[in-house]
Scaffold this motif. Sequence first.
Motif, PDB file in Angstrom:
ATOM      1  N   GLY A 160      44.054  39.164  67.942  1.00 28.58           N
ATOM      2  CA  GLY A 160      43.019  39.415  69.377  1.00 28.58           C
ATOM      3  C   GLY A 160      41.958  40.624  70.223  1.00 28.58           C
ATOM      4  O   GLY A 160      42.297  41.685  69.661  1.00 28.58           O
ATOM      5  N   VAL A 161      41.277  40.892  70.899  1.00 29.88           N
ATOM      6  CA  VAL A 161      40.147  41.731  71.667  1.00 29.88           C
ATOM      7  C   VAL A 161      39.942  41.469  73.084  1.00 29.88           C
ATOM      8  O   VAL A 161      40.166  39.684  73.975  1.00 29.88           O
ATOM      9  CB  VAL A 161      39.053  41.694  71.036  1.00 29.88           C
ATOM     10  N   ALA A 162      40.886  42.217  73.631  1.00 27.74           N
ATOM     11  CA  ALA A 162      40.459  42.148  75.432  1.00 27.74           C
ATOM     12  C   ALA A 162      39.415  42.936  75.829  1.00 27.74           C
ATOM     13  O   ALA A 162      39.864  44.006  75.548  1.00 27.74           O
ATOM     14  CB  ALA A 162      41.350  41.533  75.769  1.00 27.74           C
ATOM     15  N   THR A 163      38.510  43.002  77.529  1.00 23.50           N
ATOM     16  CA  THR A 163      37.876  43.968  77.589  1.00 23.50           C
ATOM     17  C   THR A 163      38.388  44.213  78.681  1.00 23.50           C
ATOM     18  O   THR A 163      38.728  42.676  79.766  1.00 23.50           O
ATOM     19  CB  THR A 163      36.324  43.503  77.835  1.00 23.50           C
ATOM     20  N   ARG A 164      38.948  44.701  79.963  1.00 28.73           N
ATOM     21  CA  ARG A 164      39.221  45.696  80.685  1.00 28.73           C
ATOM     22  C   ARG A 164      37.992  45.532  82.187  1.00 28.73           C
ATOM     23  O   ARG A 164      36.637  46.040  81.288  1.00 28.73           O
ATOM     24  CB  ARG A 164      39.952  46.641  80.655  1.00 28.73           C
ATOM     25  N   ARG A 165      37.636  45.510  83.040  1.00 24.45           N
ATOM     26  CA  ARG A 165      37.038  45.973  84.332  1.00 24.45           C
ATOM     27  C   ARG A 165      36.633  47.085  84.162  1.00 24.45           C
ATOM     28  O   ARG A 165      35.688  47.416  84.599  1.00 24.45           O
ATOM     29  CB  ARG A 165      38.066  45.609  85.563  1.00 24.45           C
ATOM     30  N   THR A 166      37.654  47.898  83.476  1.00 23.01           N
ATOM     31  CA  THR A 166      37.316  49.592  83.547  1.00 23.01           C
ATOM     32  C   THR A 166      36.290  50.181  82.353  1.00 23.01           C
ATOM     33  O   THR A 166      36.223  50.725  82.172  1.00 23.01           O
ATOM     34  CB  THR A 166      38.683  50.500  83.325  1.00 23.01           C
ATOM     35  N   GLY A 167      36.004  48.955  81.857  1.00 24.14           N
ATOM     36  CA  GLY A 167      35.218  48.900  80.326  1.00 24.14           C
ATOM     37  C   GLY A 167      36.189  49.494  78.626  1.00 24.14           C
ATOM     38  O   GLY A 167      35.349  49.502  78.329  1.00 24.14           O
ATOM     39  N   VAL A 168      36.966  49.387  79.301  1.00 19.77           N
ATOM     40  CA  VAL A 168      38.191  49.883  77.897  1.00 19.77           C
ATOM     41  C   VAL A 168      38.396  48.503  77.255  1.00 19.77           C
ATOM     42  O   VAL A 168      38.399  47.034  77.869  1.00 19.77           O
ATOM     43  CB  VAL A 168      39.473  50.413  78.690  1.00 19.77           C
ATOM     44  N   VAL A 169      38.015  48.771  76.025  1.00 22.29           N
ATOM     45  CA  VAL A 169      38.597  47.189  74.835  1.00 22.29           C
ATOM     46  C   VAL A 169      39.707  47.735  74.653  1.00 22.29           C
ATOM     47  O   VAL A 169      39.894  48.313  73.634  1.00 22.29           O
ATOM     48  CB  VAL A 169      37.069  47.323  73.760  1.00 22.29           C
ATOM     49  N   VAL A 170      40.341  46.590  74.287  1.00 24.55           N
ATOM     50  CA  VAL A 170      41.822  46.441  73.523  1.00 24.55           C
ATOM     51  C   VAL A 170      41.627  46.080  72.507  1.00 24.55           C
ATOM     52  O   VAL A 170      41.295  44.052  72.316  1.00 24.55           O
ATOM     53  CB  VAL A 170      43.281  45.771  74.465  1.00 24.55           C
ATOM     54  N   ALA A 171      42.119  46.240  71.008  1.00 28.26           N
ATOM     55  CA  ALA A 171      41.982  45.322  70.345  1.00 28.26           C
ATOM     56  C   ALA A 171      43.362  45.188  68.745  1.00 28.26           C
ATOM     57  O   ALA A 171      44.275  46.927  69.810  1.00 28.26           O
ATOM     58  CB  ALA A 171      41.335  46.089  69.000  1.00 28.26           C
ATOM     59  N   MET A 172      44.301  44.531  68.845  1.00 23.62           N
ATOM     60  CA  MET A 172      45.140  43.708  68.876  1.00 23.62           C
ATOM     61  C   MET A 172      45.414  43.731  67.167  1.00 23.62           C
ATOM     62  O   MET A 172      44.384  42.230  66.864  1.00 23.62           O
ATOM     63  CB  MET A 172      45.960  42.729  69.099  1.00 23.62           C
ATOM     64  N   TYR A 173      46.429  43.780  66.116  1.00 28.66           N
ATOM     65  CA  TYR A 173      45.683  43.741  65.252  1.00 28.66           C
ATOM     66  C   TYR A 173      47.773  43.839  64.359  1.00 28.66           C
ATOM     67  O   TYR A 173      48.145  44.207  65.008  1.00 28.66           O
ATOM     68  CB  TYR A 173      45.518  44.911  65.003  1.00 28.66           C
ATOM     69  N   GLN A 174      47.641  42.622  63.610  1.00 29.91           N
ATOM     70  CA  GLN A 174      48.605  42.938  63.011  1.00 29.91           C
ATOM     71  C   GLN A 174      48.979  43.613  61.244  1.00 29.91           C
ATOM     72  O   GLN A 174      47.330  43.706  61.078  1.00 29.91           O
ATOM     73  CB  GLN A 174      48.951  41.413  62.053  1.00 29.91           C
ATOM     74  N   VAL A 175      49.930  44.151  61.172  1.00 32.62           N
ATOM     75  CA  VAL A 175      49.526  45.006  60.108  1.00 32.62           C
ATOM     76  C   VAL A 175      49.737  44.455  58.896  1.00 32.62           C
ATOM     77  O   VAL A 175      51.525  43.721  58.631  1.00 32.62           O
ATOM     78  CB  VAL A 175      50.572  46.487  60.455  1.00 32.62           C
ATOM     79  N   ARG A 176      49.200  44.885  58.136  1.00 35.20           N
ATOM     80  CA  ARG A 176      49.924  43.602  56.373  1.00 35.20           C
ATOM     81  C   ARG A 176      50.394  44.851  56.157  1.00 35.20           C
ATOM     82  O   ARG A 176      49.790  45.648  56.300  1.00 35.20           O
ATOM     83  CB  ARG A 176      48.093  43.434  55.699  1.00 35.20           C
ATOM     84  N   GLN A 177      51.083  44.131  55.669  1.00 32.04           N
ATOM     85  CA  GLN A 177      52.567  44.968  54.646  1.00 32.04           C
ATOM     86  C   GLN A 177      51.947  45.618  53.012  1.00 32.04           C
ATOM     87  O   GLN A 177      50.602  44.254  52.580  1.00 32.04           O
ATOM     88  CB  GLN A 177      53.969  44.926  54.491  1.00 32.04           C
ATOM     89  N   PRO A 178      52.319  46.646  52.532  1.00 31.05           N
ATOM     90  CA  PRO A 178      51.708  47.084  51.009  1.00 31.05           C
ATOM     91  C   PRO A 178      51.437  44.644  50.132  1.00 31.05           C
ATOM     92  O   PRO A 178      52.642  44.477  50.036  1.00 31.05           O
ATOM     93  CB  PRO A 178      51.888  47.519  50.194  1.00 31.05           C
ATOM     94  N   GLY A 179      50.431  44.577  49.530  1.00 28.44           N
ATOM     95  CA  GLY A 179      50.716  43.302  48.766  1.00 28.44           C
ATOM     96  C   GLY A 179      50.738  41.794  49.422  1.00 28.44           C
ATOM     97  O   GLY A 179      50.531  41.167  49.149  1.00 28.44           O
ATOM     98  N   GLU A 180      50.371  42.361  50.877  1.00 24.37           N
ATOM     99  CA  GLU A 180      50.161  41.037  51.171  1.00 24.37           C
ATOM    100  C   GLU A 180      48.316  40.750  50.949  1.00 24.37           C
ATOM    101  O   GLU A 180      47.226  41.408  51.328  1.00 24.37           O
ATOM    102  CB  GLU A 180      50.401  41.245  52.694  1.00 24.37           C
TER     103      GLU A 180
END
Length: 180
Positions: A160-180
């Motif tokens: 996911g990605v969201a932007t805020r009125r202040t100019g902050v960009v929020v990037a959401m990530y799922q962490v893939r475990q080794p072997g995934e």
Amino acid sequence: MRKLFQSALISLDGVVASPDSWAMQYFNDESGQSALAQLERSDGMLMGRNTYLELTARWHNDSGVFGARLAEIPKYVFSSTLSEAAWSNTTLVRRDPVTEVTRLKYAGGGDLTLYGYGRLAQTLLQAGLVDEMMLSIHPVVVGESAPRLQSPPLGLTLSGVATRRTGVVVAMYQVRQPGE
């Protein structure tokens, strides 16, 4: 098993150190509501020494909704140098963070939230204990002398990605475990 959610403030040039000196001007109701929503899904909060000191200086006497949630949530501070952790509902942990966080994840209940991107976050990422990351990228260049984001090789899937009125960009990530 609980999930470990890690959240970090980062500048455009990759700085994660001392966010109180460059990120707080971008903290508004929108970012406060997002942080509160994550804390309400969690029933434990993990911090290293520096994050603990920064948060207690800013929030320990706050009577607002966010400050109240910070006061009531069980907090685990991982430090070998602090002599005490006086903030309400805080446990000072001197044991191995990988062993202790593994135990906490299997203890059940809601998510665990980890703020900051210091040694604790890097250790838990390297051990494969972080499930999700949120990077709040701030529209500021801090400068060359500040510590930068560092990580072991890490596979991430953008969720996911969201932007805020202040100019902050929020990037959401799922962490893939080794072997995934």
